[in-house]
Scaffold this active site. Sequence first.
Site, PDB file in Angstrom:
ATOM      1  N   TYR A 198       0.829  -1.210   0.000  1.00 20.96           N
ATOM      2  CA  TYR A 198       0.000   0.000   0.000  1.00 20.96           C
ATOM      3  C   TYR A 198       0.867   1.265   0.000  1.00 20.96           C
ATOM      4  O   TYR A 198       0.348   2.357  -0.222  1.00 20.96           O
ATOM      5  CB  TYR A 198      -0.938   0.050   1.208  1.00 20.96           C
ATOM      6  N   LEU A 254     -17.396  -4.211   2.536  1.00 23.80           N
ATOM      7  CA  LEU A 254     -18.571  -3.463   2.071  1.00 23.80           C
ATOM      8  C   LEU A 254     -18.646  -3.471   0.547  1.00 23.80           C
ATOM      9  O   LEU A 254     -19.397  -2.690  -0.048  1.00 23.80           O
ATOM     10  CB  LEU A 254     -18.513  -2.015   2.588  1.00 23.80           C
ATOM     11  N   LYS A 272     -12.592   0.105   5.109  1.00 20.71           N
ATOM     12  CA  LYS A 272     -11.788   1.343   4.991  1.00 20.71           C
ATOM     13  C   LYS A 272     -12.723   2.533   4.999  1.00 20.71           C
ATOM     14  O   LYS A 272     -13.692   2.580   4.235  1.00 20.71           O
ATOM     15  CB  LYS A 272     -10.977   1.317   3.690  1.00 20.71           C
ATOM     16  N   SER A 273     -12.443   3.496   5.849  1.00 19.71           N
ATOM     17  CA  SER A 273     -13.076   4.802   5.706  1.00 19.71           C
ATOM     18  C   SER A 273     -12.140   5.865   6.252  1.00 19.71           C
ATOM     19  O   SER A 273     -11.506   5.677   7.288  1.00 19.71           O
ATOM     20  CB  SER A 273     -14.419   4.889   6.447  1.00 19.71           C
TER      21      SER A 273
HETATM   22  P1  NDP Z   1     -14.410  -1.572   1.594  1.00 17.78           P
HETATM   23  O1  NDP Z   1     -15.446  -2.609   1.369  1.00 17.78           O
HETATM   24  O2  NDP Z   1     -13.850  -1.378   2.950  1.00 17.78           O
HETATM   25  O3  NDP Z   1     -15.004  -0.227   1.026  1.00 17.78           O
HETATM   26  C1  NDP Z   1     -14.365   1.019   1.148  1.00 17.78           C
HETATM   27  C2  NDP Z   1     -15.228   2.067   0.451  1.00 17.78           C
HETATM   28  O4  NDP Z   1     -16.507   2.131   1.098  1.00 17.78           O
HETATM   29  C3  NDP Z   1     -14.634   3.445   0.511  1.00 17.78           C
HETATM   30  O5  NDP Z   1     -14.957   4.087  -0.707  1.00 17.78           O
HETATM   31  C4  NDP Z   1     -15.355   4.107   1.673  1.00 17.78           C
HETATM   32  O6  NDP Z   1     -15.440   5.515   1.472  1.00 17.78           O
HETATM   33  C5  NDP Z   1     -16.725   3.456   1.602  1.00 17.78           C
HETATM   34  N1  NDP Z   1     -17.345   3.309   2.924  1.00 17.78           N
HETATM   35  C6  NDP Z   1     -16.748   2.992   4.087  1.00 17.78           C
HETATM   36  N2  NDP Z   1     -17.638   2.960   5.089  1.00 17.78           N
HETATM   37  C7  NDP Z   1     -18.829   3.257   4.552  1.00 17.78           C
HETATM   38  C8  NDP Z   1     -20.134   3.396   5.087  1.00 17.78           C
HETATM   39  N3  NDP Z   1     -20.366   3.228   6.385  1.00 17.78           N
HETATM   40  N4  NDP Z   1     -21.140   3.744   4.246  1.00 17.78           N
HETATM   41  C9  NDP Z   1     -20.910   3.933   2.922  1.00 17.78           C
HETATM   42  N5  NDP Z   1     -19.694   3.815   2.362  1.00 17.78           N
HETATM   43  C10 NDP Z   1     -18.667   3.492   3.168  1.00 17.78           C
HETATM   44  O7  NDP Z   1     -13.247  -1.908   0.514  1.00 17.78           O
HETATM   45  P2  NDP Z   1     -11.645  -1.965   0.493  1.00 17.78           P
HETATM   46  O8  NDP Z   1     -11.294  -2.627  -0.775  1.00 17.78           O
HETATM   47  O9  NDP Z   1     -11.051  -0.664   0.817  1.00 17.78           O
HETATM   48  O10 NDP Z   1     -11.280  -3.012   1.653  1.00 17.78           O
HETATM   49  C11 NDP Z   1     -10.995  -2.632   2.984  1.00 17.78           C
HETATM   50  C12 NDP Z   1      -9.547  -2.916   3.337  1.00 17.78           C
HETATM   51  O11 NDP Z   1      -9.198  -4.263   3.069  1.00 17.78           O
HETATM   52  C13 NDP Z   1      -8.527  -2.116   2.526  1.00 17.78           C
HETATM   53  O12 NDP Z   1      -8.488  -0.763   2.929  1.00 17.78           O
HETATM   54  C14 NDP Z   1      -7.282  -2.897   2.817  1.00 17.78           C
HETATM   55  O13 NDP Z   1      -6.772  -2.560   4.107  1.00 17.78           O
HETATM   56  C15 NDP Z   1      -7.804  -4.345   2.802  1.00 17.78           C
HETATM   57  N6  NDP Z   1      -7.610  -5.023   1.499  1.00 17.78           N
HETATM   58  C16 NDP Z   1      -6.837  -6.189   1.477  1.00 17.78           C
HETATM   59  C17 NDP Z   1      -6.566  -6.838   0.289  1.00 17.78           C
HETATM   60  C18 NDP Z   1      -5.706  -8.047   0.302  1.00 17.78           C
HETATM   61  O14 NDP Z   1      -5.251  -8.486  -0.781  1.00 17.78           O
HETATM   62  N7  NDP Z   1      -5.412  -8.635   1.459  1.00 17.78           N
HETATM   63  C19 NDP Z   1      -7.141  -6.379  -0.991  1.00 17.78           C
HETATM   64  C20 NDP Z   1      -8.003  -5.209  -0.861  1.00 17.78           C
HETATM   65  C21 NDP Z   1      -8.222  -4.586   0.339  1.00 17.78           C
HETATM   66  P3  NDP Z   1     -14.994   6.631   2.582  1.00 17.78           P
HETATM   67  O15 NDP Z   1     -13.546   6.443   2.868  1.00 17.78           O
HETATM   68  O16 NDP Z   1     -15.303   7.907   1.891  1.00 17.78           O
HETATM   69  O17 NDP Z   1     -15.869   6.403   3.785  1.00 17.78           O
END
Ligand code: NDP
Length: 279
Positions: A55, A194, A235-236
Amino acid sequence: MSATTAGGTTTELVPGVHIPRIGLGTWPLVGEDAAAAVSQAIANGYRHLDTAENYGNEEAVGEGIRRSGIDRGHLFLTTKFNTRWHGRTGVRQAFAEATRRLGTDYLDLFLVHWPNPAQGRFVEACEGLQQLMDEGCIRSWGVSNFKPCHLQQVQDAGLRVPLNQVQVDPEHGQPAQLAYHAGQGMVTAAYSPLGRNGHFLSNPAITGPALDLGKTPAQIVLRWHVQHGRVAIPKSADHRRQRENLDVFSFALTQPQLEAIDALETGAPPRLDSDTYFH
Ligand code: NDP
């Protein structure tokens, strides 16, 4: 709530090491955005943070932790390393580099990020992690994006894998993968829990309980993960959504509500195939 009960706030990974069920995902935050999101999350009550070498934000996550003023011992810190470090010696170097970037002297959880089966050294990587744990450098270890066939090779080498971090959301339930984890007593950590703000958040199976319980759709989905015994790392960077995502331990979904969300499963595979994709 009991630490290991499904729905509890933590679950046990290895004897005496408990991982909080909700952690903060930090991809794709980098630099000041990542540092600010992490210190804000800690102020909002997060005690579990998820980062990775790939990352490019471990320094910033470390900065956010320092800025928050929290005692390191109160945090559960996970990071992951790339496949160039696979092998017993490489893992040791990966640990030294990760802890330097994060500004800490130990990790709570260190993960093999991708198996890279063509390279064929992920079992050695796991052996290196077990050794680091036996020496007390890391409190627990695990893998990410490992399919059952990859996990089986690690188990065949005599190792018990405590955790696998994989993509899970209501439309990507990966039933065979999760059944394998359950059979091995392995903890599942759901990434993209999510669905990256997936369109299923507006499905009545999710909006219905949200209306009934006075919760948001995201809270319903995170509660669904927790009641199925998983860890989830949404992630948020937003103050209100960070608080909302952590606040999923004061209500419960009924069995029919859980089953209605389970029924959103599409059978679609994860977006990246770990037999060929890696970094
Ligand atoms: P998520 O499912 O966590 O979704 C993140 C998105 O949803 C962002 O755009 C965020 O926007 C939005 N969001 C967060 N909370 C809410 C809410 N309560 N209501 C509406 N929208 C919301 O997807 P990610 O792919 O980011 O996965 C989370 C984490 O998993 C990553 O950050 C990383 O740490 C990990 N990961 C691991 C991988 C691996 O290979 N091991 C691969 C991909 C991810 P906002 O920030 O504006 O709230």
